[in-house]
Design a protein around this motif. Sequence first.
Motif, mmCIF file in Angstrom:
data_model
loop_
_atom_site.group_PDB
_atom_site.id
_atom_site.type_symbol
_atom_site.label_atom_id
_atom_site.label_comp_id
_atom_site.label_asym_id
_atom_site.label_seq_id
_atom_site.Cartn_x
_atom_site.Cartn_y
_atom_site.Cartn_z
ATOM 1 N N THR A 73 -1.457 -56.123 -11.864
ATOM 2 C CA THR A 73 -3.140 -55.985 -11.840
ATOM 3 C C THR A 73 -3.050 -56.370 -13.467
ATOM 4 O O THR A 73 -3.407 -55.904 -13.950
ATOM 5 C CB THR A 73 -3.537 -54.425 -12.052
ATOM 6 N N TYR A 99 -5.899 -56.088 -16.452
ATOM 7 C CA TYR A 99 -7.567 -55.167 -16.563
ATOM 8 C C TYR A 99 -7.876 -55.260 -17.511
ATOM 9 O O TYR A 99 -8.037 -55.959 -18.480
ATOM 10 C CB TYR A 99 -6.612 -53.527 -17.381
ATOM 11 N N ILE A 156 -9.987 -52.250 -13.505
ATOM 12 C CA ILE A 156 -9.341 -53.214 -12.909
ATOM 13 C C ILE A 156 -10.650 -54.810 -12.611
ATOM 14 O O ILE A 156 -11.483 -54.535 -12.216
ATOM 15 C CB ILE A 156 -8.766 -52.915 -11.899
ATOM 16 N N ARG A 206 -6.312 -57.410 -8.285
ATOM 17 C CA ARG A 206 -4.833 -56.761 -8.121
ATOM 18 C C ARG A 206 -3.962 -57.595 -7.933
ATOM 19 O O ARG A 206 -4.459 -58.405 -7.169
ATOM 20 C CB ARG A 206 -4.997 -55.292 -7.205
ATOM 21 N N ASP A 248 -4.240 -64.077 -7.131
ATOM 22 C CA ASP A 248 -3.186 -63.218 -6.532
ATOM 23 C C ASP A 248 -2.696 -63.539 -5.558
ATOM 24 O O ASP A 248 -2.910 -65.185 -5.061
ATOM 25 C CB ASP A 248 -5.104 -62.002 -5.692
ATOM 26 N N SER A 281 1.091 -54.525 -15.245
ATOM 27 C CA SER A 281 -0.063 -54.269 -16.248
ATOM 28 C C SER A 281 -0.515 -55.747 -17.090
ATOM 29 O O SER A 281 0.231 -55.601 -17.649
ATOM 30 C CB SER A 281 -0.042 -53.156 -15.894
#
Length: 62
Positions: A5, A7, A16, A19, A35, A56
């Motif tokens: 993900t 950020y 965000i 994802r 993605d 992350s």
Amino acid sequence: MCLSTIYRNEKQDGNILCRFVASITADGDKLTFVDVMGETTTITGRLVSADLTAGSVIVASE
């Protein structure tokens, strides 16, 4: 397969950008995230940190 993900500026739900990111490409100050479904997101910014075990990535951008 490790998916992440992305950020903006700090790890908070409201920050965000995208994802389930499978790949990240950097070209100067342009960061491109792709993605798992093949959707591409490109921003102007820089990488701050990446915790691939936790999935992350934090980037600095406006």
